[in-house]
Motif scaffolding. Structure first.
Motif, PDB file in Angstrom:
ATOM      1  N   GLU A  11      -0.899  -5.027   6.119  1.00 23.58           N
ATOM      2  CA  GLU A  11      -1.512  -4.405   4.943  1.00 23.58           C
ATOM      3  C   GLU A  11      -0.461  -4.303   3.849  1.00 23.58           C
TER       4      GLU A  11
ATOM      5  N   ASP B  38      -5.644  -6.723   6.769  1.00 22.88           N
ATOM      6  CA  ASP B  38      -6.267  -6.657   5.443  1.00 22.88           C
ATOM      7  C   ASP B  38      -6.532  -8.085   4.967  1.00 22.88           C
TER       8      ASP B  38
ATOM      9  N   ALA C 173     -11.377  -3.801   1.846  1.00 19.84           N
ATOM     10  CA  ALA C 173     -12.242  -3.205   0.828  1.00 19.84           C
ATOM     11  C   ALA C 173     -13.395  -4.141   0.470  1.00 19.84           C
TER      12      ALA C 173
ATOM     13  N   THR D 115     -14.790  -1.717   6.914  1.00 15.72           N
ATOM     14  CA  THR D 115     -14.619  -1.676   5.462  1.00 15.72           C
ATOM     15  C   THR D 115     -13.955  -0.380   5.020  1.00 15.72           C
ATOM     16  N   LYS D 116     -13.141  -0.509   3.967  1.00 20.97           N
ATOM     17  CA  LYS D 116     -12.507   0.641   3.322  1.00 20.97           C
ATOM     18  C   LYS D 116     -13.427   1.114   2.209  1.00 20.97           C
ATOM     19  N   PRO D 117     -13.494   2.377   1.921  1.00 14.77           N
ATOM     20  CA  PRO D 117     -12.875   3.458   2.684  1.00 14.77           C
ATOM     21  C   PRO D 117     -13.599   3.644   4.010  1.00 14.77           C
TER      22      PRO D 117
ATOM     23  N   VAL E 261      -9.631  -4.981   8.278  1.00 16.11           N
ATOM     24  CA  VAL E 261      -9.797  -3.705   7.585  1.00 16.11           C
ATOM     25  C   VAL E 261      -9.666  -4.027   6.105  1.00 16.11           C
TER      26      VAL E 261
ATOM     27  N   MET F 223      -1.806   2.871   3.014  1.00 14.75           N
ATOM     28  CA  MET F 223      -2.815   2.575   4.033  1.00 14.75           C
ATOM     29  C   MET F 223      -2.156   2.446   5.408  1.00 14.75           C
TER      30      MET F 223
END
Length: 119
Positions: A13, A57, A85, A105-107, A83, A18
């Motif tokens: 990431e 990410d 967005a 997915t973030k958040p 992980v 994060m």
């Protein structure tokens, strides 16, 4: 030597905040979490640390998550959870078809991260 009963997680990431959050969430559950600031570092750490799981990410500057996953699969079958967005269902489907093990997915909700990692 590290304790093999402690599951090792590598979080790839580019946002240090994060990595710190994931380390906090999973560390409380007994996981050993290492961080990698990008895809190239992540690939190196997979070889060195032999993690039990990689949290990856997709949007990173040096090597995006798509490329990182492709290179990773050439040398390792470690489980990978995206992980990201990116909420686009086409990207979720693309990732799953490429062979990732899960997509978050973030958040995210802390309990969801723990549950997906434990599964």
């Amino acid at each position: 030597m590290s304790n093999q009963s402690v599951k090792r997680i590598l979080c790839v990431e580019d946002e240090q905040e994060m990595i710190d959050l994931i380390r906090l969430i999973l560390g409380r559950r007994g996981f050993d979490v290492k961080g990698a600031a990008g895809g190239k570092e992540g690939l190196r750490l997979v070889r060195e640390e032999l993690p039990d799981l990689v949290l990856l990410d997709l949007m990173m500057p040096d090597m995006d998550g798509w490329q990182t996953f492709q290179f990773l699969r050439q040398t390792s079958d470690v489980p990978v959870v995206i992980v990201s967005a990116i909420h686009n269902k086409d990207d979720v489907v693309r990732a799953l078809r490429m062979g990732v093990d899960d997509y978050l997915t973030k958040p995210f909700v802390n309990a969801e991260v723990v549950a997906r990692v434990q599964s």
